[in-house]
Design a protein around this motif. Structure first.
Motif, PDB file in Angstrom:
ATOM      1  N   ARG A  78      -5.568  18.178   2.080  1.00  0.00           N
ATOM      2  CA  ARG A  78      -5.768  19.418   2.842  1.00  0.00           C
ATOM      3  C   ARG A  78      -6.698  20.368   2.084  1.00  0.00           C
ATOM      4  O   ARG A  78      -7.568  21.008   2.669  1.00  0.00           O
ATOM      5  CB  ARG A  78      -4.431  20.104   3.108  1.00  0.00           C
ATOM      6  CG  ARG A  78      -3.565  19.374   4.124  1.00  0.00           C
ATOM      7  CD  ARG A  78      -2.398  20.233   4.588  1.00  0.00           C
ATOM      8  NE  ARG A  78      -1.540  19.484   5.493  1.00  0.00           N
ATOM      9  CZ  ARG A  78      -0.388  18.910   5.146  1.00  0.00           C
ATOM     10  NH1 ARG A  78       0.057  19.034   3.901  1.00  0.00           N
ATOM     11  NH2 ARG A  78       0.324  18.238   6.024  1.00  0.00           N
ATOM     12  N   GLY A  79      -6.490  20.471   0.787  1.00  0.00           N
ATOM     13  CA  GLY A  79      -7.380  21.296  -0.021  1.00  0.00           C
ATOM     14  C   GLY A  79      -8.791  20.740  -0.049  1.00  0.00           C
ATOM     15  O   GLY A  79      -9.768  21.484  -0.007  1.00  0.00           O
ATOM     16  N   LEU A  80      -8.897  19.422  -0.104  1.00  0.00           N
ATOM     17  CA  LEU A  80     -10.203  18.755  -0.084  1.00  0.00           C
ATOM     18  C   LEU A  80     -10.944  19.108   1.207  1.00  0.00           C
ATOM     19  O   LEU A  80     -12.131  19.443   1.180  1.00  0.00           O
ATOM     20  CB  LEU A  80     -10.001  17.247  -0.190  1.00  0.00           C
ATOM     21  CG  LEU A  80     -11.249  16.375  -0.267  1.00  0.00           C
ATOM     22  CD1 LEU A  80     -12.005  16.629  -1.559  1.00  0.00           C
ATOM     23  CD2 LEU A  80     -10.857  14.901  -0.163  1.00  0.00           C
ATOM     24  N   ALA A  81     -10.223  19.042   2.334  1.00  0.00           N
ATOM     25  CA  ALA A  81     -10.825  19.396   3.620  1.00  0.00           C
ATOM     26  C   ALA A  81     -11.290  20.846   3.618  1.00  0.00           C
ATOM     27  O   ALA A  81     -12.402  21.162   4.079  1.00  0.00           O
ATOM     28  CB  ALA A  81      -9.822  19.153   4.741  1.00  0.00           C
ATOM     29  N   GLN A  82     -10.461  21.731   3.092  1.00  0.00           N
ATOM     30  CA  GLN A  82     -10.819  23.144   3.040  1.00  0.00           C
ATOM     31  C   GLN A  82     -12.076  23.354   2.213  1.00  0.00           C
ATOM     32  O   GLN A  82     -12.955  24.142   2.577  1.00  0.00           O
ATOM     33  CB  GLN A  82      -9.667  23.958   2.473  1.00  0.00           C
ATOM     34  CG  GLN A  82      -9.902  25.460   2.483  1.00  0.00           C
ATOM     35  CD  GLN A  82      -8.707  26.231   1.937  1.00  0.00           C
ATOM     36  OE1 GLN A  82      -7.750  25.645   1.442  1.00  0.00           O
ATOM     37  NE2 GLN A  82      -8.749  27.545   2.035  1.00  0.00           N
ATOM     38  N   GLY A  83     -12.175  22.667   1.086  1.00  0.00           N
ATOM     39  CA  GLY A  83     -13.354  22.783   0.235  1.00  0.00           C
ATOM     40  C   GLY A  83     -14.615  22.258   0.897  1.00  0.00           C
ATOM     41  O   GLY A  83     -15.725  22.674   0.566  1.00  0.00           O
ATOM     42  N   LEU A  84     -14.445  21.348   1.865  1.00  0.00           N
ATOM     43  CA  LEU A  84     -15.583  20.790   2.604  1.00  0.00           C
ATOM     44  C   LEU A  84     -15.885  21.573   3.874  1.00  0.00           C
ATOM     45  O   LEU A  84     -16.787  21.216   4.629  1.00  0.00           O
ATOM     46  CB  LEU A  84     -15.298  19.325   2.969  1.00  0.00           C
ATOM     47  CG  LEU A  84     -15.398  18.325   1.818  1.00  0.00           C
ATOM     48  CD1 LEU A  84     -14.788  16.988   2.214  1.00  0.00           C
ATOM     49  CD2 LEU A  84     -16.857  18.140   1.402  1.00  0.00           C
TER      50      LEU A  84
END
Length: 204
Positions: A78-84
């Motif tokens: 989820r954090g990875l998606a937010q960073g992208l």
């Protein structure tokens, strides 16, 4: 002689939580650094690790997430998606459909192989098509891919330290993943430096 004036107590200003730096993190990241160890004290911190990685990704990176059920793998994605730049709240564990794709600055492919029963299913699903050097691929239970897992990938190992804490180890296995780790680590150390500066301002 006048009496000494009592000192006022001063409250420290706090900053956003970030994962505690582990012993493998140098003050100035080296370009040859291949491993990072840290400890997350909350779900928000686990997610923040993914966020920093997402901000550091340039395209074509493969992330392999290892850990027991409930260790925080999907939270980190989820954090990875937010960073992208993708909506993090849309990220769920794709256990029953194997693959979810999320649009963002770069397309994020989230693969969960928990229910994969045979390696032959990898070809049937067409997972290798996602390793095109352009899309970002995050894989839960990557050990089920065997030799089909591309050699150059960033390993993310999450394990239970306690009820609320997670030990996190990031390990690069090639040039591309090493560069990703170095960029993410630079962001993390810079953030820590900014937090230290804010704390000092609170003392002033």
């Amino acid at each position: 002689m006048p009496s000494a004036r009592p000192r006022r107590s001063r409250k420290l200003k706090t900053h956003a939580e970030s994962p505690r730096l582990g012993p493998d993190v140098p003050a100035r990241p080296r370009s040859d650094l291949r491993q990072w160890r840290g400890q997350s004290r909350s779900e928000a911190q686990t997610r923040h690790v993914g966020f920093l990685l997402g901000q550091s990704i340039q395209g074509g990176e493969i992330l392999a997430l290892y850990g027991d059920l409930g260790s925080g793998k999907t939270t980190l994605v989820r954090g990875l998606a937010q960073g992208l730049g993708a909506p993090p709240d849309l990220v769920t564990s794709p256990t029953f459909v194997f693959v979810h794709e999320y649009p963002g600055r770069l397309p994020l492919i989230h693969i969960d192989l928990y229910r994969l029963e045979a390696l032959g299913e990898v070809d049937q699903i067409g997972l290798s098509d996602y390793f095109d050097g352009r899309r970002v691929v995050a894989i839960e239970w990557p050990d089920k891919l065997g030799a089909a897992l591309p050699t150059d990938h960033l390993e993310l190992h999450l394990s239970h330290h306690s009820l609320s804490r997670r030990d996190i180890v990031l390990r690069s296995t090639g040039t591309k993943s090493q560069r990703l780790l170095t960029r993410a680590l630079k962001r993390l150390t810079a953030q820590r430096a900014r937090g230290t500066a804010k704390t000092r301002q609170g003392l002033g």
